[in-house]
Design an enzyme around this catalytic site. Structure first.
Site, PDB file in Angstrom:
ATOM      1  N   ASN A  42      -4.973   5.765   8.280  1.00  0.00           N
ATOM      2  CA  ASN A  42      -5.161   5.451   6.873  1.00  0.00           C
ATOM      3  C   ASN A  42      -6.467   4.709   6.629  1.00  0.00           C
ATOM      4  OD1 ASN A  42      -4.699   4.414   4.160  1.00  0.00           O
ATOM      5  ND2 ASN A  42      -2.703   5.361   4.418  1.00  0.00           N
ATOM      6  N   LYS A  48      -5.953  -1.796  -1.409  1.00  0.00           N
ATOM      7  CA  LYS A  48      -6.862  -1.565  -0.288  1.00  0.00           C
ATOM      8  C   LYS A  48      -7.506  -2.881   0.141  1.00  0.00           C
ATOM      9  CE  LYS A  48      -8.453   2.734  -0.086  1.00  0.00           C
ATOM     10  NZ  LYS A  48      -8.609   3.663   0.994  1.00  0.00           N
ATOM     11  N   TYR A  57       0.847  -1.196   0.000  1.00  0.00           N
ATOM     12  CA  TYR A  57       0.000   0.000   0.000  1.00  0.00           C
ATOM     13  C   TYR A  57       0.883   1.247   0.000  1.00  0.00           C
ATOM     14  CZ  TYR A  57      -4.384   2.392   0.425  1.00  0.00           C
ATOM     15  OH  TYR A  57      -5.449   3.210   0.157  1.00  0.00           O
ATOM     16  N   GLU A  72     -21.896  11.739 -15.876  1.00  0.00           N
ATOM     17  CA  GLU A  72     -21.774  12.508 -14.654  1.00  0.00           C
ATOM     18  C   GLU A  72     -21.563  11.648 -13.403  1.00  0.00           C
ATOM     19  OE1 GLU A  72     -25.842  14.172 -13.791  1.00  0.00           O
ATOM     20  OE2 GLU A  72     -24.542  15.701 -12.933  1.00  0.00           O
ATOM     21  N   ASP A  73     -22.231  10.506 -13.341  1.00  0.00           N
ATOM     22  CA  ASP A  73     -22.205   9.737 -12.105  1.00  0.00           C
ATOM     23  C   ASP A  73     -20.831   9.196 -11.735  1.00  0.00           C
ATOM     24  OD1 ASP A  73     -24.784  10.195 -11.862  1.00  0.00           O
ATOM     25  OD2 ASP A  73     -25.480   8.171 -12.245  1.00  0.00           O
ATOM     26  N   ASP A 108     -14.818   5.626   0.538  1.00  0.00           N
ATOM     27  CA  ASP A 108     -13.717   5.453   1.483  1.00  0.00           C
ATOM     28  C   ASP A 108     -12.990   6.767   1.766  1.00  0.00           C
ATOM     29  OD1 ASP A 108     -12.246   3.579   3.084  1.00  0.00           O
ATOM     30  OD2 ASP A 108     -10.566   4.043   1.768  1.00  0.00           O
ATOM     31  N   ASP A 109     -12.861   7.620   0.753  1.00  0.00           N
ATOM     32  CA  ASP A 109     -12.136   8.869   0.970  1.00  0.00           C
ATOM     33  C   ASP A 109     -12.925   9.833   1.849  1.00  0.00           C
ATOM     34  OD1 ASP A 109      -9.753   8.328  -0.408  1.00  0.00           O
ATOM     35  OD2 ASP A 109     -10.815   8.571  -2.299  1.00  0.00           O
ATOM     36  N   ASN A 134      -1.242  11.434   0.791  1.00  0.00           N
ATOM     37  CA  ASN A 134      -0.474  10.279   0.312  1.00  0.00           C
ATOM     38  C   ASN A 134      -0.047  10.474  -1.131  1.00  0.00           C
ATOM     39  OD1 ASN A 134      -0.896   8.718   2.691  1.00  0.00           O
ATOM     40  ND2 ASN A 134      -2.971   8.273   2.006  1.00  0.00           N
ATOM     41  N   ARG A 174      -8.440  10.162  -9.287  1.00  0.00           N
ATOM     42  CA  ARG A 174      -7.639  10.802  -8.229  1.00  0.00           C
ATOM     43  C   ARG A 174      -7.028   9.688  -7.395  1.00  0.00           C
ATOM     44  NH1 ARG A 174      -6.883  10.081  -3.467  1.00  0.00           N
ATOM     45  NH2 ARG A 174      -8.757  10.767  -2.411  1.00  0.00           N
TER      46      ARG A 174
HETATM   47  N1  LIG Z   1      -4.681   9.402   5.193  1.00  0.00           N
HETATM   48  C1  LIG Z   1      -5.719   8.937   4.586  1.00  0.00           C
HETATM   49  O1  LIG Z   1      -6.324   7.999   5.036  1.00  0.00           O
HETATM   50  C2  LIG Z   1      -6.230   9.569   3.335  1.00  0.00           C
HETATM   51  C3  LIG Z   1      -5.494  10.509   2.668  1.00  0.00           C
HETATM   52  N2  LIG Z   1      -6.015  11.075   1.551  1.00  0.00           N
HETATM   53  C4  LIG Z   1      -5.156  12.017   0.849  1.00  0.00           C
HETATM   54  O2  LIG Z   1      -5.733  13.296   0.883  1.00  0.00           O
HETATM   55  C5  LIG Z   1      -5.360  14.004  -0.272  1.00  0.00           C
HETATM   56  C6  LIG Z   1      -6.559  14.716  -0.846  1.00  0.00           C
HETATM   57  O3  LIG Z   1      -7.538  13.782  -1.217  1.00  0.00           O
HETATM   58  P1  LIG Z   1      -8.979  14.296  -1.715  1.00  0.00           P
HETATM   59  O4  LIG Z   1      -9.596  15.163  -0.697  1.00  0.00           O
HETATM   60  O5  LIG Z   1      -9.750  13.115  -2.113  1.00  0.00           O
HETATM   61  O6  LIG Z   1      -8.544  15.141  -2.973  1.00  0.00           O
HETATM   62  P2  LIG Z   1      -9.290  16.351  -3.642  1.00  0.00           P
HETATM   63  O7  LIG Z   1      -8.635  16.564  -4.925  1.00  0.00           O
HETATM   64  O8  LIG Z   1     -10.765  16.103  -3.600  1.00  0.00           O
HETATM   65  O9  LIG Z   1      -8.985  17.585  -2.664  1.00  0.00           O
HETATM   66  C7  LIG Z   1      -7.761  18.250  -2.532  1.00  0.00           C
HETATM   67  C8  LIG Z   1      -7.999  19.588  -1.837  1.00  0.00           C
HETATM   68  O10 LIG Z   1      -6.751  20.196  -1.576  1.00  0.00           O
HETATM   69  C9  LIG Z   1      -6.794  21.544  -2.014  1.00  0.00           C
HETATM   70  N3  LIG Z   1      -5.452  21.955  -2.423  1.00  0.00           N
HETATM   71  C10 LIG Z   1      -4.661  21.385  -3.345  1.00  0.00           C
HETATM   72  N4  LIG Z   1      -3.497  22.062  -3.429  1.00  0.00           N
HETATM   73  C11 LIG Z   1      -3.560  23.047  -2.534  1.00  0.00           C
HETATM   74  C12 LIG Z   1      -2.684  24.095  -2.152  1.00  0.00           C
HETATM   75  N5  LIG Z   1      -1.484  24.225  -2.706  1.00  0.00           N
HETATM   76  N6  LIG Z   1      -3.085  24.950  -1.207  1.00  0.00           N
HETATM   77  C13 LIG Z   1      -4.291  24.812  -0.624  1.00  0.00           C
HETATM   78  N7  LIG Z   1      -5.161  23.844  -0.931  1.00  0.00           N
HETATM   79  C14 LIG Z   1      -4.800  22.980  -1.872  1.00  0.00           C
HETATM   80  C15 LIG Z   1      -7.758  21.558  -3.184  1.00  0.00           C
HETATM   81  O11 LIG Z   1      -8.292  22.848  -3.391  1.00  0.00           O
HETATM   82  C16 LIG Z   1      -8.804  20.580  -2.668  1.00  0.00           C
HETATM   83  O12 LIG Z   1      -9.708  21.255  -1.833  1.00  0.00           O
HETATM   84  C17 LIG Z   1      -4.688  13.003  -1.203  1.00  0.00           C
HETATM   85  O13 LIG Z   1      -3.302  13.188  -1.145  1.00  0.00           O
HETATM   86  C18 LIG Z   1      -5.031  11.668  -0.614  1.00  0.00           C
HETATM   87  O14 LIG Z   1      -4.031  10.717  -0.817  1.00  0.00           O
HETATM   88  C19 LIG Z   1      -7.263  10.807   1.084  1.00  0.00           C
HETATM   89  C20 LIG Z   1      -8.019   9.869   1.700  1.00  0.00           C
HETATM   90  C21 LIG Z   1      -7.534   9.134   2.847  1.00  0.00           C
HETATM   91  C1  LIG Z   2      -5.693   6.306   1.848  1.00  0.00           C
HETATM   92  C2  LIG Z   2      -6.492   6.782   0.728  1.00  0.00           C
HETATM   93  O1  LIG Z   2      -7.597   6.301   0.555  1.00  0.00           O
HETATM   94  C3  LIG Z   2      -5.992   7.830  -0.106  1.00  0.00           C
HETATM   95  O2  LIG Z   2      -4.895   8.331   0.117  1.00  0.00           O
HETATM   96  O3  LIG Z   2      -6.707   8.182  -1.040  1.00  0.00           O
HETATM   97 MG   LIG Z   3      -8.385   6.877  -1.310  1.00  0.00          MG
END
Ligand SMILES: NC(=O)C1=CN([C@@H]2O[C@H](COP(=O)(O)OP(=O)(O)OC[C@H]3O[C@@H](n4cnc5c(N)ncnc54)[C@H](O)[C@@H]3O)[C@@H](O)[C@H]2O)C=CC1
Ligand SMILES: CC(=O)C(=O)O
Ligand SMILES: [Mg+2]
Length: 589
Positions: free
Chosen positions: A451, A186, A103, A235-236, A258-259, A405, A168
């Site tokens: 995570n 996952k 992972y 769209e969906d 999950d996100d 991540n 993404r």
């Molecule tokens: N630790 C965990 O369990 C998880 C971590 N993530 C991580 O979170 C991150 C975001 O995931 P999502 O929300 O799904 O992505 P997303 O693309 O939906 O959201 C990203 C957000 O960050 C903002 N952003 C990007 N660059 C920026 C900057 N320079 N300054 C300010 N804001 C900025 C964008 O405007 C947006 O609101 C990814 O790296 C993903 O790997 C996501 C899900 C689980």
């Molecule tokens: C952990 C996860 O789901 C992500 O980084 O998108």
């Molecule tokens: Mg994810």
């Protein structure tokens, strides 16, 4: 279809091939001499007969000799696709070492390279997951039926599917069909961490094209070589609509995002423990939580945190909402910022900014004076020295969660967070960082890793609720938070040690199960009759009845070494053996 596959006489030859080649049935050098003999496999293996432990030992020597993590990833993928039991024995027993390979962070590298390494991950004909492309729409039903990871027993239908459209992938953006590494990875965590039966997991990637020019121009790219279909057309499945998709399906499909929700639960759990750690200095209702990143994960986590303040601290939704500030690429999210806010941001848009707008993270920090800074922005290193030092000036123990991540996207490293806060930080990241040794004391400090929460999936599989609700998700988070041992609490851990993940997942699953029964949503009659009569005691997550439910869950966890989970293949082997003698004779005639 060639005759040899349909001709009744030779049917069993293909069955024998299936046993030798099925990653689920093949035991490799652990196949007994009698089975080799009966299945005409003598000579296919060298003479020695080994056991799973010996096989694991050899696999670990080979794995550890590889020089790069991508090579390790490929080695493990090959193992999984040839000998599932051996793969999971290795992964479960050495999860701390294997999780970063199967992972994040390595899965990120693997996804970037997926089309290049794909043919070397599995023997031909062994599927690594189900690929559905927009061009397949007319034949979708047939294509789904084509997918048989376990050809011998069609009753083993999938219990859990992880689906991505590749748009993404971690913080790496649109990777198109190369995103397949994520559903595969996952689900491996779900199997290893929660004992879900690997035969009943289904990774799916929906290929709607990609806007990734690098992939489109890559001669080896294996996805549809066209731009992603626009929202109007499809769209969906667009990632920008994660919230709309969830709202549309959460009440009528057995699904969760999950996100948004999974991340919400696991981060809430770490946050609950962080709040406890700083409680003597910051009253829980006084927290000021700044989210850097306002996407699906940021807003998903923020919404989940509100539940904590409402449920545990009696705050109203409006009061709890005021503890949260969001920042996106345009700065602090406010109602009068002048741009049209995406729907999911509107809920948290601040109205108390008195017409002022704050662009840079530092400006926002000076305005908000956060007690907690949570990064879900995919922007590596943005919590730099100045930001971390300021957080340490503002707080005795600043809560800093760089959750993006893979590792390169984490908003800061554990080492930097420790150094720039004089080791006072309360820390969790999405990708695991190495421990930090305090310079003065030599004390080893361990970072938290927030995570996935595999127990949530297991609980849902066992209880079979009509839908996954916020209450079930909250129950999973609070059960995870309270699963720390006295020693882990003593060491200020936010999450339980990874070595205990299966025990912890059983508790998390049990919490989901009892909540779904209480909600009247569980459809598993055995669960209903078992839990309903002692509902209140089990809901309290204490006492004998609760322990019995946890044990019941543990007993249902798939384990690569327990033969009873292979009763179906023992049966197959038995039937095959019974019929083989006759039919082989007939073929020879
Ligand atoms: N630790 C965990 O369990 C998880 C971590 N993530 C991580 O979170 C991150 C975001 O995931 P999502 O929300 O799904 O992505 P997303 O693309 O939906 O959201 C990203 C957000 O960050 C903002 N952003 C990007 N660059 C920026 C900057 N320079 N300054 C300010 N804001 C900025 C964008 O405007 C947006 O609101 C990814 O790296 C993903 O790997 C996501 C899900 C689980
Ligand atoms: C952990 C996860 O789901 C992500 O980084 O998108
Ligand atoms: Mg994810």
């Amino acid at each position: 279809m060639p005759d040899e596959y349909v001709n009744g006489k030779t049917k069993n030859v293909s069955s024998i091939e299936n046993i030798a080649r099925s990653p689920y049935l093949n035991k490799g050098t652990a196949t007994s001499l009698s089975a080799r003999n009966a299945l005409q496999l003598t000579g296919i293996f060298p003479p020695a007969v080994e056991n799973l432990e010996q096989q694991k030992k050899r696999a670990l020597v080979q794995l550890r000799a590889k020089s790069s993590n991508l090579e390790k990833y490929m080695f493990l993928a090959w193992l999984r696709n040839t000998n599932v039991r051996l793969f999971y024995r290795v992964v479960i027993d050495e999860l701390e070492e294997m999780a970063p390979i199967i992972y994040t962070p390595t899965v990120g590298t693997a996804c970037l390279e997926y089309s290049h390494i794909y043919p070397f991950l599995a023997p031909p004909g062994v599927p690594d997951g189900l690929y559905l492309s927009i061009d397949d729409l007319p034949n979708l039903t047939q294509i789904i039926k084509n997918y048989h990871p376990y050809p011998f027993d069609e009753s083993l239908t999938p219990q859990i599917a992880v689906i991505t459209d590749g748009s993404r992938i971690l913080g790496l953006g649109d990777l198109g069909v190369n995103g397949m590494g994520i559903p595969i990875g996952k689900l491996q965590l779900y199997v290893a961490g929660a004992g879900i039966d690997p035969r009943r997991t289904l990774p799916i990637t929906i290929d709607l094209g990609t806007n990734n020019e690098k992939n489109l121009n890559d001669e080896f790219y294996l996805g549809l070589r066209k731009k992603r279909v626009s929202d109007d057309q499809f769209e969906d499945f667009s990632s920008e609509h994660a919230f709309e998709l969830l709202a549309k399906y959460r009440d009528n499909l057995f699904c969760f995002n999950d996100d948004i929700q999974g991340t919400g639960a696991v981060i809430l759990s770490g946050f609950i423990n962080a709040v406890r750690l700083v409680e003597k200095d910051v009253h829980p209702k006084q927290h000021r939580i700044l989210f850097f990143g306002a996407g699906s994960a940021g807003v998903g986590v923020a919404k989940q945190l509100l539940e904590f303040f409402k449920i545990e601290h009696g705050m109203s939704e409006e009061e709890a909402k005021k503890l949260v500030w969001l920042v996106d690429t345009k700065g602090l999210v406010t109602h009068d910022r002048g741009d049209k806010l995406a729907n999911h941001k509107v809920y948290f848009a601040r109205k108390d900014n008195e017409g002022c707008q704050y662009k840079s993270l530092m400006d926002v920090i000076e305005y908000v004076k956060p007690t907690a800074l949570i990064g879900l922005s995919s922007t590596g290193g943005v919590f730099d020295e100045t930001i971390l030092k300021r957080m340490a000036e503002l707080n005795k123990n600043p809560i800093v969660f760089p959750l993006s991540n893979p590792m390169v996207n984490a908003e800061c490293t554990f080492e930097d967070a420790m150094k720039h806060t004089e080791n006072r930080v309360i820390f969790a990241s999405g990708t695991g960082f190495p421990p930090f040794i305090e310079h003065d004391t030599g004390k080893i400090r361990y970072p938290g890793q927030g995570n996935n929460i595999p127990g949530l999936g297991l609980g849902a599989i066992i209880a079979r609720p009509d839908k996954i609700t916020d209450r079930q998700i909250y129950a999973s988070a609070s059960a995870l938070a309270e699963s720390l041992t006295a020693e882990e609490i003593e060491q200020n851990f936010l999450y339980p040690a990874v070595q205990r993940i299966r025990r912890v997942s059983a508790r998390v699953a049990a919490a989901v199960i009892v909540t779904s029964v209480d909600e009247g949503l569980a459809c598993n009659p055995e669960i209903n009759s078992m839990v309903k009569k002692d509902l209140q005691e089990i809901l309290s997550r204490n006492g004998e009845k609760w322990q019995s439910l946890v044990k019941y869950v543990e007993e249902r966890m798939w384990d690569p070494s327990i033969e009873k989970f292979f009763s179906s293949d023992s049966l197959i082997e038995k039937n095959l053996l019974d019929s083989l003698a006759n039919e082989i004779v007939q073929v020879e005639e």
